[in-house]
Enzyme design. Structure first.
Site, short mmCIF file in Angstrom:
data_model
loop_
_atom_site.label_atom_id
_atom_site.label_comp_id
_atom_site.label_asym_id
_atom_site.label_seq_id
_atom_site.Cartn_x
_atom_site.Cartn_y
_atom_site.Cartn_z
N ASP A 76 0.63 -1.24 -0.32
CA ASP A 76 0.02 -0.18 0.09
C ASP A 76 0.90 1.24 -0.06
OD1 ASP A 76 -1.69 2.08 0.50
OD2 ASP A 76 -2.87 0.73 2.11
N THR A 147 -5.58 13.50 -14.64
CA THR A 147 -6.67 13.40 -15.48
C THR A 147 -7.07 14.75 -16.24
OG1 THR A 147 -9.14 13.19 -15.26
CG2 THR A 147 -7.99 13.51 -13.35
N SER A 182 -15.63 16.40 -9.24
CA SER A 182 -15.83 15.56 -8.32
C SER A 182 -14.90 15.32 -7.34
CB SER A 182 -16.03 14.18 -9.27
OG SER A 182 -14.67 13.48 -9.26
N TYR A 184 -13.07 12.65 -6.61
CA TYR A 184 -12.04 11.99 -7.15
C TYR A 184 -11.04 13.01 -7.78
CZ TYR A 184 -9.65 10.11 -11.32
OH TYR A 184 -8.64 9.94 -12.12
N HIS A 185 -11.76 13.59 -8.84
CA HIS A 185 -11.09 14.40 -9.60
C HIS A 185 -10.26 15.64 -9.08
CE1 HIS A 185 -13.76 13.09 -12.73
NE2 HIS A 185 -12.55 12.96 -13.64
N LYS A 188 -6.86 14.81 -7.79
CA LYS A 188 -5.88 14.74 -8.67
C LYS A 188 -5.40 16.19 -8.93
CE LYS A 188 -5.43 10.55 -10.31
NZ LYS A 188 -4.25 9.91 -10.70
N ASN A 243 -16.55 2.06 -22.74
CA ASN A 243 -16.50 0.64 -22.17
C ASN A 243 -18.10 0.18 -21.82
OD1 ASN A 243 -13.91 0.75 -23.04
ND2 ASN A 243 -12.99 0.57 -20.99
N1 LIG Z 1 -9.09 4.97 -17.05
C1 LIG Z 1 -9.16 6.03 -17.34
O1 LIG Z 1 -10.32 6.50 -18.10
C2 LIG Z 1 -8.44 7.31 -16.73
C3 LIG Z 1 -8.78 8.60 -17.11
C4 LIG Z 1 -8.03 9.68 -16.55
C5 LIG Z 1 -6.93 9.13 -15.40
N2 LIG Z 1 -6.82 7.86 -15.07
C6 LIG Z 1 -5.75 7.67 -14.28
O2 LIG Z 1 -4.69 6.53 -14.61
C7 LIG Z 1 -4.34 5.79 -13.70
C8 LIG Z 1 -4.82 4.48 -13.94
O3 LIG Z 1 -6.15 4.43 -13.99
P1 LIG Z 1 -7.14 2.90 -14.22
O4 LIG Z 1 -8.17 3.13 -15.16
O5 LIG Z 1 -5.89 1.77 -14.82
O6 LIG Z 1 -7.45 2.63 -12.79
P2 LIG Z 1 -7.30 1.12 -11.97
O7 LIG Z 1 -8.01 1.25 -10.67
O8 LIG Z 1 -7.46 0.05 -12.75
O9 LIG Z 1 -5.69 1.14 -11.70
C9 LIG Z 1 -5.11 1.71 -10.43
C10 LIG Z 1 -4.45 0.73 -9.73
O10 LIG Z 1 -3.93 1.46 -8.36
C11 LIG Z 1 -4.05 0.55 -7.56
N3 LIG Z 1 -3.90 1.21 -6.21
C12 LIG Z 1 -4.74 2.15 -5.68
N4 LIG Z 1 -4.32 2.68 -4.73
C13 LIG Z 1 -3.39 2.06 -4.14
C14 LIG Z 1 -2.56 2.00 -2.95
N5 LIG Z 1 -2.73 3.04 -2.10
N6 LIG Z 1 -1.45 1.28 -3.12
C15 LIG Z 1 -1.10 0.54 -4.20
N7 LIG Z 1 -1.94 0.34 -5.30
C16 LIG Z 1 -3.08 1.15 -5.28
C17 LIG Z 1 -5.21 -0.18 -7.61
O11 LIG Z 1 -5.66 -1.60 -6.97
C18 LIG Z 1 -5.47 -0.54 -9.22
O12 LIG Z 1 -4.87 -1.58 -9.50
C19 LIG Z 1 -5.14 6.40 -12.34
O13 LIG Z 1 -4.25 7.36 -11.73
C20 LIG Z 1 -6.43 7.23 -12.79
O14 LIG Z 1 -6.74 8.28 -12.08
C21 LIG Z 1 -7.38 7.02 -15.74
#
Ligand SMILES: NC(=O)c1ccc[n+]([C@@H]2O[C@H](COP(=O)([O-])OP(=O)(O)OC[C@H]3O[C@@H](n4cnc5c(N)ncnc54)[C@H](O)[C@@H]3O)[C@@H](O)[C@H]2O)c1
Length: 392
Positions: A76, A147, A182, A184-185, A188, A243
């Site tokens: 973590d 993001t 949001s 979450y946002h 970031k 998706n």
């Molecule tokens: N998928 C999208 O459309 C999108 C869009 C904009 C930004 N992002 C950013 O891209 C990144 C990846 O997104 P994603 O869609 O693959 O999300 P995801 O949730 O599939 O991947 C994030 C991973 O981080 C791990 N994680 C979270 N907190 C943790 C912690 N404290 N310690 C260790 N591991 C931890 C989770 O288990 C997960 O596997 C993120 O930072 C997300 O904010 C994604």
């Protein structure tokens, strides 16, 4: 030499790990994750449509396909001692920080989930940044996928990170203010400010990828073997719009467009997302805080629904589009116009995915998992809206 990649079990993180392993075959790629995403999706009563292997199975398959430089550590990132241990052990040359709780609707389930999201995301980033400082690793390049949502929904074209402000005859360049919509946002936005601070205080080289809504099922690397597949979520909380629509079309559930569907938002295909992350990993030693809008461009929600409808029909599926009350607080007709020229020219000169081709690929590669989509189709929309959608 090592490259640390956080969130390596995630939707983008796992394909990015494979892509970066191929980009830097001489370096050790150390993936880190605490498997939180697997738990969150279970907690909201859903599953990944594409079955995902355990880390051991993934690493075995990766090895068999010639990716022999990947290690994985479970832990973590909110735990400072864990982060310091990682740095002491591997002394990474590059940190690719993708770990986060990335869902806006999940962060808005309750005050407790909002707290969790902001704590998880910002504490992880602070630990990673301060860990670099305290372990004499300030030459390390730090890349984060923040993001495009950081920008909010302004009524003018969004620049690539910075804006010039002139007041009373004096001018300065500042980063665009965090106007996220949001909890979450907003986590970031806090990360962006802390990244900028780390750059100004310590001259840390930072690449802030303002990642757009990422869609698609596969990349060149994950397509090599079913055990290398990345997750694909379609539920209301974790399925991004393209998706989710694709999954709805395949399961016989109406494509649920929120409100009029007049909004435009930025997108990027999964392949392009991981290719540009690999390109960003080459920007070590700048001493700058570089911001790139990681998008191939804006697309209207209505256009996406139409492209899915057309492609699904060609596959012989009967598809309906239903406009439902928007469960999100957002500007319904907002046209997000975003500059991305620097991103395209410097990090994605060979763009691979356009929305139509991306949608076709997604539908085709999801088709074998229709039974799962049908079994979980009550997960597409929040409970309070479910009864209003005519489920066929
Ligand atoms: N998928 C999208 O459309 C999108 C869009 C904009 C930004 N992002 C950013 O891209 C990144 C990846 O997104 P994603 O869609 O693959 O999300 P995801 O949730 O599939 O991947 C994030 C991973 O981080 C791990 N994680 C979270 N907190 C943790 C912690 N404290 N310690 C260790 N591991 C931890 C989770 O288990 C997960 O596997 C993120 O930072 C997300 O904010 C994604």
């Amino acid at each position: 030499m090592a490259i640390l990649i956080t969130g390596a079990d995630g939707y983008i993180g796992w394909p990015a790990t494979l892509r970066v392993a191929r980009e830097f075959p001489e370096e050790r790629i150390v993936g880190v994750d605490n498997y939180a995403r697997r738990r969150w999706v279970e907690e909201v009563g859903s599953v990944s449509a594409v079955p995902i292997a355990s880390t051991n199975e993934r690493l075995k398959a990766a090895w068999e396909h010639g990716y022999r430089n990947i290690s994985f550590i479970e832990g973590d990132l909110c735990d400072r001692d864990f982060v310091n241990q990682l740095y002491v052990t591997y002394r990474p040359r590059i940190v690719l920080h993708l770990a986060a709780q990335p869902s806006a609707p999940y962060s808005e389930i309750s005050g407790e989930r909002a707290n969790y999201t902001q704590h998880n995301n910002t504490q992880s980033t602070r630990n990673l940044l301060w860990g670099l400082k305290e372990n004499n690793l300030l030459d390390t390049l730090f890349v984060e996928t923040t993001t495009t949502g950081v920008y909010g929904a302004p009524e003018f074209d969004i620049p690539e990170g910075y804006v010039e402000i002139e007041r009373n005859g004096r001018r300065d360049t500042v980063i665009f203010p965090g106007m996220a919509g949001s909890w979450y946002h907003m986590s970031k936005c806090q990360d962006v400010n802390n990244l900028w601070l780390a750059n100004r205080q310590w001259k840390l080289s930072v690449v802030d990828l303002r990642t757009a809504i990422t869609y698609g099922t596969t990349t060149d690397d994950t397509a090599k073997d079913a055990r290398l597949a990345t997750r694909f979520d379609f539920d209301f909380y974790f399925g991004v719009v393209v998706n989710r629509f694709a999954a709805q079309a395949l399961s016989g559930f109406p494509i649920t467009v929120y409100g009029k569907g007049a909004q435009k938002k930025p997108y990027i295909g999964l392949q392009d997302a991981v290719d540009s992350i690999a390109a960003a990993a080459h920007r070590q030693g700048t001493g700058k805080f570089e911001i790139f809008n990681q998008t191939s461009g804006p697309v209207g929600i209505g256009e996406i629904a139409e492209a899915i409808e057309n492609n699904a029909r060609e596959m012989g599926l009967r598809v309906e589009v239903e406009h439902i009350e928007n469960p999100r607080v957002e500007k319904e007709e907002h046209q997000m116009v975003m500059e991305n020229q620097r991103f395209i020219s410097e990090l994605l000169p060979n763009q691979r995915v356009d929305i139509d081709a991306g949608i076709r690929d997604t539908l085709e590669s999801l088709a074998p998992y229709r039974d799962t989509l049908i079994a979980y189709k009550d997960r597409f929309v929040p409970e309070q809206l479910l009864r209003r959608v005519a489920v066929s």
